[in-house]
Scaffold this active site. Structure first.
Site, PDB file in Angstrom:
ATOM      1  CD  GLU A   1      -2.379   0.844   2.996  1.00 56.00           C
ATOM      2  OE1 GLU A   1      -2.243   0.532   4.164  1.00 56.00           O
ATOM      3  OE2 GLU A   1      -3.579   0.895   3.153  1.00 56.00           O
TER       4      GLU A   1
ATOM      5  CG  HIS B   1       2.451   3.579   4.141  1.00 56.72           C
ATOM      6  ND1 HIS B   1       2.196   1.779   3.061  1.00 56.72           N
ATOM      7  CD2 HIS B   1       2.414   3.044   5.258  1.00 56.72           C
ATOM      8  CE1 HIS B   1       1.324   1.199   4.301  1.00 56.72           C
ATOM      9  NE2 HIS B   1       1.143   2.218   5.089  1.00 56.72           N
TER      10      HIS B   1
ATOM     11  CG  ASP C   1       0.509  -1.111   6.859  1.00 57.01           C
ATOM     12  OD1 ASP C   1       1.230  -0.381   7.219  1.00 57.01           O
ATOM     13  OD2 ASP C   1      -1.040  -1.563   5.905  1.00 57.01           O
TER      14      ASP C   1
ATOM     15  CG  HIS D   1      -2.347   5.339   5.250  1.00 58.48           C
ATOM     16  ND1 HIS D   1      -1.750   4.116   5.351  1.00 58.48           N
ATOM     17  CD2 HIS D   1      -1.074   5.968   3.760  1.00 58.48           C
ATOM     18  CE1 HIS D   1      -1.404   3.935   3.923  1.00 58.48           C
ATOM     19  NE2 HIS D   1      -1.152   4.886   3.732  1.00 58.48           N
TER      20      HIS D   1
ATOM     21  CD  GLU E   1       0.932   3.330   9.046  1.00 54.74           C
ATOM     22  OE1 GLU E   1       0.805   2.135   8.144  1.00 54.74           O
ATOM     23  OE2 GLU E   1       1.052   4.276   8.387  1.00 54.74           O
TER      24      GLU E   1
HETATM   25 ZN    ZN Z   1       0.370   1.237   6.818  1.00 56.17          ZN
HETATM   26 MN    MN Z   2      -2.377   0.328   5.918  1.00 59.70          MN
END
Ligand code: ZN
Ligand code: MN
Length: 262
Positions: A34, A36, A45, A177, A182
Site C-alpha cells: 500500500e 505510504h 505494513d 497512515h 508508522e
Molecule cells: Zn500502513
Molecule cells: Mn495499511
C-alpha cells in the site's frame, strides 16, 4: 544452527524442535502492499507487523510465521484508498481464505496457540472471519483446543503514550497512515527506508464520516498520507515499539500462558 524467532530463517528441523520445546505460540504478521506517501516504501505494513511480531516473540518466547504480504483493499478513510497506484490489494474472500488456510495448516502441524499480529487497518475483520471459519471446521473434526488471538499493534499504545508522543493532539489511528506512528517506527527499525526529505507536512486529511463508491479521488491528499509525519522521530519509534510490545506480551501471556497480567 540459526538462532531466530522467524520461521523462514530456520531449517525445518530447528523449527520443529523450537515449536515442540517452546511454549508453542506462533505469531502471524499481516501486512499490505500500500502506498505510504512519498517518504516510505509500499511494504511498510509488512515490515512493521513483522518487526512487532519479532519483538513480541522475543518477549514471550514465541515463533513468527512468514508474513501475509498483501492486504485487504485500502480504504480512503484509513489508507488513502485503493485507487492509488502501487496499492495492490486482495479481495475480502481471499484474505478470509488465507487466514482460514494458515490457521488450519498450523493446526495440522500441531500448533494450538496462534496470534495474528495485524499491521494494516483494513485487514482485521476478514482475518477474524477466516479464523472463525477455521475453528468451526476444526471443532467439527474433533479439535477443541485451538485458541487464536487477533490484534492490531496500535491498539496497545496506551493513552499516556499517546499524550506523550502527540503533544499537539492525536489525529486517531484510522488517519495515522504514513503519519507519526508508522514513520517513527520505520525511522527506528528501518531508517534506510525512510526519505525524510520527502515528508509532506500537511494538516490531517478532512474526510467525510461515510464512504462513497466509486471513490472521489480528490478527497485523498496528494501525498497519500492522511496525517503529517513531520513530528516523527526514531526515538518515538523506539518508545512505540516498546510500549506496544509490552501491551501485546501481557495480552498473550494472559491468553496463552495462563499468566493473568491484570
Ligand atoms: Zn500502513
Ligand atoms: Mn495499511
Amino acid at each position: 544452527m540459526p538462532n531466530s524467532v522467524f520461521m523462514e530463517d530456520l531449517d525445518a528441523f530447528t523449527y520443529r524442535r523450537q515449536l515442540a520445546e517452546g511454549n508453542g505460540v506462533v505469531l502471524i504478521p499481516a501486512g499490505s502492499i500500500e502506498q505510504h506517501g512519498p517518504h516510505m516504501p509500499l511494504n511498510v505494513d509488512v515490515l512493521l507487523s513483522r518487526a512487532m511480531s519479532g519483538s513480541l516473540a522475543e518477549a514471550i518466547g514465541a515463533l513468527v510465521a512468514a508474513p501475509i504480504v498483501y492486504g485487504y483493499k485500502s480504504q480512503q478513510r484509513s489508507g488513502g484508498g485503493n485507487h492509488l497506484h502501487g496499492t495492490t490489494s486482495l479481495d475480502a474472500a481471499t484474505i478470509i481464505a488465507i487466514s482460514k488456510n494458515l490457521t488450519l495448516e498450523l493446526a495440522r502441524q500441531g500448533v494450538r496457540k496462534i496470534a495474528f499480529v495485524n499491521g494494516h487497518y483494513e485487514n482485521y475483520q476478514f482475518l477474524y472471519e477466516g479464523v472463525d471459519l477455521a475453528l468451526r471446521e476444526l471443532r467439527l473434526g474433533g479439535v477443541e483446543d485451538m485458541k487464536v488471538v487477533l490484534l492490531s499493534y496500535w491498539d496497545f499504545i496506551d493513552e499516556a503514550t499517546i499524550a506523550e508522543l502527540y503533544p499537539n493532539g492525536f489525529p486517531g489511528w484510522d488517519v495515522e497512515h504514513g503519519g507519526v506512528l508508522e514513520t517513527s517506527l520505520m525511522l527506528h527499525l528501518h531508517p534506510g527506508k525512510v526519505d525524510v526529505d520527502r515528508i509532506a507536512d500537511l494538516p490531517p486529511a478532512r474526510l467525510p464520516n461515510y464512504d462513497v463508491l466509486p471513490v472521489r479521488p480528490e478527497l485523498t491528499p496528494d501525498s497519500g498520507c492522511l496525517s503529517s509525519a513531520a513530528d516523527a522521530t526514531a526515538d518515538k519509534g523506539e518508545i512505540l515499539l516498546k510500549r506496544a510490545t509490552a501491551g501485546m506480551a501481557a495480552a498473550l501471556e494472559t491468553e496463552f500462558l495462563g499468566l493473568d497480567q491484570r
